[in-house]
Design an enzyme around this catalytic site. Structure first.
Site, PDB file in Angstrom:
ATOM      1  N   GLU A 320       0.766  -1.143   0.096  1.00 58.04           N
ATOM      2  CA  GLU A 320       0.010  -0.139  -0.006  1.00 58.04           C
ATOM      3  C   GLU A 320       1.053   1.500   0.081  1.00 58.04           C
ATOM      4  OE1 GLU A 320      -3.693  -2.053   2.705  1.00 58.04           O
ATOM      5  OE2 GLU A 320      -2.086  -0.937   3.589  1.00 58.04           O
ATOM      6  N   PRO A 321       1.697   1.296  -0.885  1.00 59.55           N
ATOM      7  CA  PRO A 321       2.511   2.799  -1.040  1.00 59.55           C
ATOM      8  C   PRO A 321       1.667   3.797  -1.379  1.00 59.55           C
ATOM      9  CG  PRO A 321       2.556   1.710  -3.100  1.00 59.55           C
ATOM     10  CD  PRO A 321       1.741   0.749  -2.334  1.00 59.55           C
ATOM     11  N   ARG A 323       2.853   7.742  -0.119  1.00 58.44           N
ATOM     12  CA  ARG A 323       3.916   8.557  -0.290  1.00 58.44           C
ATOM     13  C   ARG A 323       5.085   8.226  -1.450  1.00 58.44           C
ATOM     14  NH1 ARG A 323       6.075  11.263   4.224  1.00 58.44           N
ATOM     15  NH2 ARG A 323       5.310   9.235   5.297  1.00 58.44           N
ATOM     16  N   ARG A 360       3.866  19.088   7.802  1.00 57.68           N
ATOM     17  CA  ARG A 360       5.205  18.099   8.345  1.00 57.68           C
ATOM     18  C   ARG A 360       6.381  18.644   8.902  1.00 57.68           C
ATOM     19  NH1 ARG A 360       7.129  15.050   5.163  1.00 57.68           N
ATOM     20  NH2 ARG A 360       6.807  13.238   6.486  1.00 57.68           N
ATOM     21  N   TYR A 364       6.457  16.624  12.265  1.00 59.09           N
ATOM     22  CA  TYR A 364       7.419  15.642  12.467  1.00 59.09           C
ATOM     23  C   TYR A 364       8.952  16.152  12.237  1.00 59.09           C
ATOM     24  CZ  TYR A 364       3.199  13.573  10.333  1.00 59.09           C
ATOM     25  OH  TYR A 364       1.941  13.278  10.279  1.00 59.09           O
ATOM     26  N   CYS A 391       0.535  33.095  12.368  1.00 59.67           N
ATOM     27  CA  CYS A 391       0.858  33.592  13.648  1.00 59.67           C
ATOM     28  C   CYS A 391       1.528  32.423  14.702  1.00 59.67           C
ATOM     29  CB  CYS A 391      -0.170  34.148  14.313  1.00 59.67           C
ATOM     30  SG  CYS A 391      -0.803  35.566  13.484  1.00 59.67           S
ATOM     31  N   GLU A 392       2.545  32.046  14.479  1.00 62.67           N
ATOM     32  CA  GLU A 392       2.924  30.774  15.097  1.00 62.67           C
ATOM     33  C   GLU A 392       4.411  30.987  14.769  1.00 62.67           C
ATOM     34  OE1 GLU A 392       0.505  27.830  16.150  1.00 62.67           O
ATOM     35  OE2 GLU A 392       1.842  26.328  16.321  1.00 62.67           O
TER      36      GLU A 392
HETATM   37  N1  LLP Z   1      -1.091   1.574   4.797  1.00 59.40           N
HETATM   38  C1  LLP Z   1      -1.525   1.850   5.850  1.00 59.40           C
HETATM   39  C2  LLP Z   1      -2.327   0.814   6.744  1.00 59.40           C
HETATM   40  C3  LLP Z   1      -1.041   3.070   6.340  1.00 59.40           C
HETATM   41  O1  LLP Z   1      -1.471   3.306   7.658  1.00 59.40           O
HETATM   42  C4  LLP Z   1      -0.424   4.009   5.711  1.00 59.40           C
HETATM   43  C5  LLP Z   1      -0.033   5.032   6.082  1.00 59.40           C
HETATM   44  C6  LLP Z   1      -0.185   3.576   4.591  1.00 59.40           C
HETATM   45  C7  LLP Z   1      -0.632   2.417   4.032  1.00 59.40           C
HETATM   46  C8  LLP Z   1       0.753   4.602   3.441  1.00 59.40           C
HETATM   47  O2  LLP Z   1       2.045   4.896   4.015  1.00 59.40           O
HETATM   48  P1  LLP Z   1       2.952   5.665   3.111  1.00 59.40           P
HETATM   49  O3  LLP Z   1       3.359   4.702   1.934  1.00 59.40           O
HETATM   50  O4  LLP Z   1       2.251   6.760   2.402  1.00 59.40           O
HETATM   51  O5  LLP Z   1       4.281   6.061   4.030  1.00 59.40           O
HETATM   52  N2  LLP Z   1       1.146  11.862   7.807  1.00 59.40           N
HETATM   53  C9  LLP Z   1       2.244  11.119   7.802  1.00 59.40           C
HETATM   54  C10 LLP Z   1       2.275   9.620   7.525  1.00 59.40           C
HETATM   55  C11 LLP Z   1       1.215   9.020   8.054  1.00 59.40           C
HETATM   56  C12 LLP Z   1       1.058   7.636   7.415  1.00 59.40           C
HETATM   57  C13 LLP Z   1      -0.259   6.931   7.857  1.00 59.40           C
HETATM   58  N3  LLP Z   1      -0.433   5.610   7.193  1.00 59.40           N
HETATM   59  C14 LLP Z   1       3.476  11.959   7.229  1.00 59.40           C
HETATM   60  O6  LLP Z   1       3.134  13.109   6.585  1.00 59.40           O
HETATM   61  O7  LLP Z   1       4.614  11.431   7.085  1.00 59.40           O
END
Ligand code: LLP
Length: 463
Positions: A320-321, A323, A360, A364, A391-392
């Site tokens: 499940e990519p 990003r 982000r 993070y 404002c931060e």
């Molecule tokens: N599958 C599941 C079950 C997930 O919870 C996530 C991400 C993905 C796939 C996709 O992950 P990716 O390949 O995009 O890394 N807001 C954070 C990232 C939170 C990810 C949450 N779940 C950030 O900006 O880094």
């Protein structure tokens, strides 16, 4: 995500006391292709172009701040993932990274499936014509209404995240007279090397059901006993922005071990495993992400090997990519407003967006790159902090970077690799208007998510 402080840098750097920055690139005008989407280049006048269109034209037509998404790059990345995993595996794009109707259509056309984690994402997916059987529904606290809709729509799988949900989904499916295909999300106890808030498979967190103390095996027992459920497999997602494949290998091994235990206890070989998303991308020149084919090979080798030793049929793998597909395909374009040199510290460059379009960095400590894109410059590099208009004081877009010292108000600067988790996490803080997403392809640009307007804000404010 951390980089070590580097003593080099011709301007300011000798007096800096804190910050993680590297020496400026030898030539700030050169765009590192690692962090920019594939059709980005500079034209003869030095302006950045994407899909053949210059940023000056884009800014004029669509305004700033705005996200520009390189559609052909997005599609190419979808194909690269699908090809790498081949016909015996499934790639689910994680919609939480960024979802819109256009994106759903591209995914559908490129043969990908879609992971959604809320009613809103499900609605977007269905509305744009994604076949329900190609949708996976996730979430640690799906509401009854959301489960109802997912079951009614006939989603291909619901990923069960708790003991309560096993029963909830089973009841709802029975009420609808169907057997819902489900997976059970397990926490495999891997500490992914990433930010704490985006690591998801260590045990002390809200997602999934732990493998370690036999909870996952108990969840399987219960799911197998319920008529409304067809248990098709086990799911694991270990975190996000991960470069090291070791965590995925441990996770794959533990998931396969669970399949072997299930076979021994129940006499059934579950046909699928999902290893989640989480693959890292390059935000700066120092990040070295893996290519989809390397990832596919590493994962399928480990699953095959583990299955051979456990004498299991190799299950169908899904990933499940999010990003890794959308992240590198977009940049955010900003106009420089004020520039404030702080003697002995650094220069603060304020742009017309900020933490409302990219949370982000604040959330993070994420690192980003930035470049002057409306022109080139031969001025020497200056160390800057790119900040927003909120404002931060934590409203930082790029913590430490180099821009040419002749930077001036009105210049356009762009932050690459903002396709994932920027528009999707955007807010209206300070009543900011969330920026548009503009898809650019072959000399054409079109808005796929429009800019918010003040009327949009007032429409919600019904007091
Ligand atoms: N599958 C599941 C079950 C997930 O919870 C996530 C991400 C993905 C796939 C996709 O992950 P990716 O390949 O995009 O890394 N807001 C954070 C990232 C939170 C990810 C949450 N779940 C950030 O900006 O880094």
């Amino acid at each position: 995500m951390s980089r070590s402080a580097h003593p080099a840098g011709p301007r300011h750097a000798d007096v800096l006391t804190e910050g993680h920055y590297s020496a400026p690139a030898a030539d700030l005008n050169v765009l590192d292709e690692k962090v920019w989407s594939r059709t980005v280049t500079r034209d003869a006048d030095g302006a950045l172009t994407v899909g053949g269109i210059t940023v000056a034209r884009l800014a004029e037509e669509f305004g700033t701040p705005a996200y520009f998404l390189d559609e052909s790059d997005f599609r190419a990345r979808c194909r690269a993932w699908a090809d790498a995993f081949g016909p015996d595996a499934d790639v689910f794009y994680a919609g939480k990274a960024f979802l819109s109707r256009a994106v759903v259509r591209w995914l559908k056309e490129e043969g990908l499936n879609l992971d959604v984690c809320s009613g809103g994402e499900l609605t977007t997916a269905l509305d744009a014509g994604m076949p329900a059987e190609r949708i996976a529904f996730h979430g640690n606290n799906k509401t009854v209404a959301e489960i109802e809709r997912a079951v009614e729509a006939g989603v291909g799988r619901i990923v069960l995240d708790s003991f309560q949900e096993i029963v909830r989904v089973a009841h709802i499916a029975q009420r609808h007279g169907v057997r819902q295909r489900v997976q059970i999300r397990v926490t495999v106890g891997v500490e992914a090397h990433t930010h704490e808030f985006i690591a998801t498979a260590h045990e002390d967190q809200k997602f999934g059901i732990a493998l370690a103390d036999g909870q996952a095996a108990e969840a399987v027992r219960r799911a197998l006993a319920l008529d409304g459920l067809e248990l098709i497999g086990v799911h694991s997602h270990i975190g996000s922005q991960i470069f090291d494949m070791a965590g995925f290998e441990v996770s794959a091994r533990r998931v396969v071990q669970l399949l072997a235990e299930i076979r021994d206890e129940h006499g059934v070989e579950l046909p699928e495993i999902d290893l989640g998303g989480g693959l890292g991308i390059a935000y700066t020149s120092e990040d070295d992400p893996r290519e989809p084919h390397e990832i596919a090979k590493a994962l399928s080798d480990i699953v095959t090997r583990e299955c051979e030793s456990a004498k299991l049929r190799t299950p169908r793998i899904s990933v499940e990519p999010g990003r890794a597909i959308v992240g590198p395909t977009a940049f955010t374009l900003y106009e420089v407003g004020t520039i404030k040199p702080l003697e002995g510290l650094r220069t603060y460059v304020s742009v017309d967006g900020g933490m409302s379009d990219n949370i982000r960095t604040a959330l993070y400590d994420a690192e980003y790159s930035v470049a002057l894109v409306s022109r080139t410059s031969d001025a020497e590099p200056m160390l800057v902090r790119v900040v927003g208009k909120h404002c931060e004081s934590g409203d930082i877009v790029v913590k430490d970077a180099f821009l040419p010292a002749d930077l001036a108000p009105g210049d356009l600067i762009a932050v690459p690799a903002t396709g994932a988790y920027c528009r999707s996490m955007a807010s209206n803080y300070n009543h900011a208007l969330r920026p548009p997403v503009v898809a650019v392809r072959d000399g054409e640009a079109r808005v796929i998510v429009r800019r918010e307007t003040e009327e949009d804000l007032l429409r919600l404010d019904v007091g």
